[in-house]
Motif scaffolding. Structure first.
Motif, PDB file in Angstrom:
ATOM      1  N   ALA A  37       0.839  -1.199   0.000  1.00  0.00           N
ATOM      2  CA  ALA A  37       0.000   0.000   0.000  1.00  0.00           C
ATOM      3  C   ALA A  37       0.877   1.253   0.000  1.00  0.00           C
ATOM      4  CB  ALA A  37      -0.927  -0.002   1.213  1.00  0.00           C
ATOM      5  N   LYS A  38       2.004   1.194   0.693  1.00  0.00           N
ATOM      6  CA  LYS A  38       2.914   2.341   0.721  1.00  0.00           C
ATOM      7  C   LYS A  38       3.501   2.610  -0.656  1.00  0.00           C
ATOM      8  CE  LYS A  38       6.578   4.443   3.225  1.00  0.00           C
ATOM      9  NZ  LYS A  38       7.873   4.633   3.323  1.00  0.00           N
ATOM     10  N   ASP A  39       3.864   1.542  -1.388  1.00  0.00           N
ATOM     11  CA  ASP A  39       4.356   1.710  -2.754  1.00  0.00           C
ATOM     12  C   ASP A  39       3.315   2.415  -3.618  1.00  0.00           C
ATOM     13  OD1 ASP A  39       6.697   0.241  -2.133  1.00  0.00           O
ATOM     14  OD2 ASP A  39       5.791  -1.647  -2.798  1.00  0.00           O
ATOM     15  N   LEU A  40       2.067   1.991  -3.474  1.00  0.00           N
ATOM     16  CA  LEU A  40       0.984   2.578  -4.248  1.00  0.00           C
ATOM     17  C   LEU A  40       0.757   4.031  -3.854  1.00  0.00           C
ATOM     18  CD1 LEU A  40      -1.323   2.388  -6.288  1.00  0.00           C
ATOM     19  CD2 LEU A  40      -2.745   1.420  -4.461  1.00  0.00           C
ATOM     20  N   LEU A  41       0.782   4.329  -2.558  1.00  0.00           N
ATOM     21  CA  LEU A  41       0.599   5.708  -2.096  1.00  0.00           C
ATOM     22  C   LEU A  41       1.687   6.611  -2.667  1.00  0.00           C
ATOM     23  CD1 LEU A  41      -0.988   7.676  -0.240  1.00  0.00           C
ATOM     24  CD2 LEU A  41       0.677   7.112   1.535  1.00  0.00           C
ATOM     25  N   THR A  42       2.928   6.160  -2.636  1.00  0.00           N
ATOM     26  CA  THR A  42       4.051   6.935  -3.180  1.00  0.00           C
ATOM     27  C   THR A  42       3.843   7.206  -4.671  1.00  0.00           C
ATOM     28  OG1 THR A  42       5.552   6.000  -1.551  1.00  0.00           O
ATOM     29  CG2 THR A  42       6.551   6.941  -3.526  1.00  0.00           C
ATOM     30  N   TYR A  43       3.335   6.215  -5.386  1.00  0.00           N
ATOM     31  CA  TYR A  43       3.080   6.360  -6.815  1.00  0.00           C
ATOM     32  C   TYR A  43       1.938   7.350  -7.082  1.00  0.00           C
ATOM     33  CZ  TYR A  43       1.710   5.105 -11.586  1.00  0.00           C
ATOM     34  OH  TYR A  43       1.383   5.143 -12.913  1.00  0.00           O
ATOM     35  N   MET A  44       0.912   7.345  -6.239  1.00  0.00           N
ATOM     36  CA  MET A  44      -0.284   8.149  -6.490  1.00  0.00           C
ATOM     37  C   MET A  44      -0.193   9.582  -5.982  1.00  0.00           C
ATOM     38  SD  MET A  44      -3.400   5.450  -6.159  1.00  0.00           S
ATOM     39  CE  MET A  44      -4.560   6.644  -6.791  1.00  0.00           C
ATOM     40  N   GLU A  45       0.666   9.843  -5.014  1.00  0.00           N
ATOM     41  CA  GLU A  45       0.738  11.189  -4.423  1.00  0.00           C
ATOM     42  C   GLU A  45       0.968  12.299  -5.451  1.00  0.00           C
ATOM     43  OE1 GLU A  45       1.967  10.669   0.222  1.00  0.00           O
ATOM     44  OE2 GLU A  45       3.558  10.400  -1.266  1.00  0.00           O
ATOM     45  N   PRO A  46       1.831  12.126  -6.443  1.00  0.00           N
ATOM     46  CA  PRO A  46       1.986  13.202  -7.433  1.00  0.00           C
ATOM     47  C   PRO A  46       0.725  13.459  -8.273  1.00  0.00           C
ATOM     48  CG  PRO A  46       3.840  11.680  -7.552  1.00  0.00           C
ATOM     49  CD  PRO A  46       2.820  11.066  -6.650  1.00  0.00           C
ATOM     50  N   HIS A  47      -0.120  12.462  -8.420  1.00  0.00           N
ATOM     51  CA  HIS A  47      -1.343  12.580  -9.219  1.00  0.00           C
ATOM     52  C   HIS A  47      -2.521  13.118  -8.405  1.00  0.00           C
ATOM     53  CE1 HIS A  47       0.626  10.236 -12.386  1.00  0.00           C
ATOM     54  NE2 HIS A  47       0.963   9.364 -11.448  1.00  0.00           N
ATOM     55  N   PHE A  48      -2.547  12.803  -7.110  1.00  0.00           N
ATOM     56  CA  PHE A  48      -3.674  13.165  -6.243  1.00  0.00           C
ATOM     57  C   PHE A  48      -3.128  13.705  -4.928  1.00  0.00           C
ATOM     58  CE2 PHE A  48      -5.153   9.721  -8.963  1.00  0.00           C
ATOM     59  CZ  PHE A  48      -6.285  10.284  -9.517  1.00  0.00           C
ATOM     60  N   GLU A  49      -2.931  15.005  -4.876  1.00  0.00           N
ATOM     61  CA  GLU A  49      -2.394  15.642  -3.676  1.00  0.00           C
ATOM     62  C   GLU A  49      -3.315  15.383  -2.491  1.00  0.00           C
ATOM     63  OE1 GLU A  49      -1.471  20.120  -2.113  1.00  0.00           O
ATOM     64  OE2 GLU A  49      -1.176  19.688  -4.241  1.00  0.00           O
ATOM     65  N   GLY A  50      -2.741  14.925  -1.382  1.00  0.00           N
ATOM     66  CA  GLY A  50      -3.514  14.691  -0.169  1.00  0.00           C
ATOM     67  C   GLY A  50      -4.225  13.350  -0.128  1.00  0.00           C
ATOM     68  N   ILE A  51      -3.947  12.459  -1.072  1.00  0.00           N
ATOM     69  CA  ILE A  51      -4.584  11.138  -1.046  1.00  0.00           C
ATOM     70  C   ILE A  51      -4.216  10.433   0.263  1.00  0.00           C
ATOM     71  CG2 ILE A  51      -2.733   9.964  -2.301  1.00  0.00           C
ATOM     72  CD1 ILE A  51      -5.018   8.294  -3.661  1.00  0.00           C
ATOM     73  N   SER A  52      -5.163   9.744   0.844  1.00  0.00           N
ATOM     74  CA  SER A  52      -4.948   9.142   2.161  1.00  0.00           C
ATOM     75  C   SER A  52      -4.736   7.639   2.073  1.00  0.00           C
ATOM     76  CB  SER A  52      -6.156   9.418   3.062  1.00  0.00           C
ATOM     77  OG  SER A  52      -7.267   8.676   2.610  1.00  0.00           O
ATOM     78  N   PHE A  53      -4.137   7.107   3.141  1.00  0.00           N
ATOM     79  CA  PHE A  53      -3.996   5.655   3.251  1.00  0.00           C
ATOM     80  C   PHE A  53      -5.369   4.993   3.296  1.00  0.00           C
ATOM     81  CE2 PHE A  53       0.589   5.370   4.561  1.00  0.00           C
ATOM     82  CZ  PHE A  53       0.921   4.357   3.693  1.00  0.00           C
ATOM     83  N   ASP A  54      -6.368   5.668   3.880  1.00  0.00           N
ATOM     84  CA  ASP A  54      -7.719   5.102   3.922  1.00  0.00           C
ATOM     85  C   ASP A  54      -8.239   4.828   2.519  1.00  0.00           C
ATOM     86  OD1 ASP A  54      -7.844   5.125   6.670  1.00  0.00           O
ATOM     87  OD2 ASP A  54      -9.007   6.978   6.794  1.00  0.00           O
TER      88      ASP A  54
END
Length: 135
Positions: A37-54
């Motif tokens: 999930a952390k790998d995915l969050l790192t990948y998505m953060e540039p596309h969706f600012e403020g995306i949460s682990f939830d």
């Protein structure tokens, strides 16, 4: 499984197509190995600012339930990969990088006589170690 097949499963189950879900599926289709999930969050953060682990965990759980993603536990953490085939097989999984190799031999073939009075609904067999690149 490819992204279009996964989106079809999602829609048939009554879930909406969203940009976030499409990017999650593209990530796993491109990676073609187990990721966290952390790998995915790192990948998505540039596309969706403020995306949460939830948001990440909610979608990973949904995709796992629908059979779009497969999950396993490595080093005490859940890892996911896109469902890789429609035929019966098992996996070798690298504990360092998450690379998988299909294993076509099935240990259940040797256990049928021990379970002759039982009904087996499903099973999972995984071998963990290091791939050639991580050795």
């Amino acid at each position: 499984m490819n992204v279009n097949e996964a989106l079809t499963i999602l829609k048939k189950a009554g879930y909406k197509y969203t940009d976030k879900r499409a990017i999650i599926l593209e990530f796993f289709a491109k990676e073609d190995r187990y990721r966290t999930a952390k790998d995915l969050l790192t990948y998505m953060e540039p596309h969706f600012e403020g995306i949460s682990f939830d948001t990440i965990y909610r979608n990973l759980h949904l995709f796992d339930q629908l059979g779009i993603l497969e999950s396993t536990d490595l080093n005490g953490e859940k890892h996911y990969q896109i469902t890789c085939a429609n035929h019966h097989h098992h996996h070798f999984i690298c504990k360092t990088c998450g690379t998988t190799k299909e294993i076509h031999a099935c240990p259940m073939d040797n256990l049928s006589s021990e379970l002759d009075q039982f009904i087996v609904d499903d099973h999972k067999f995984e071998i963990y170690g290091l791939c050639p690149a991580c050795q």
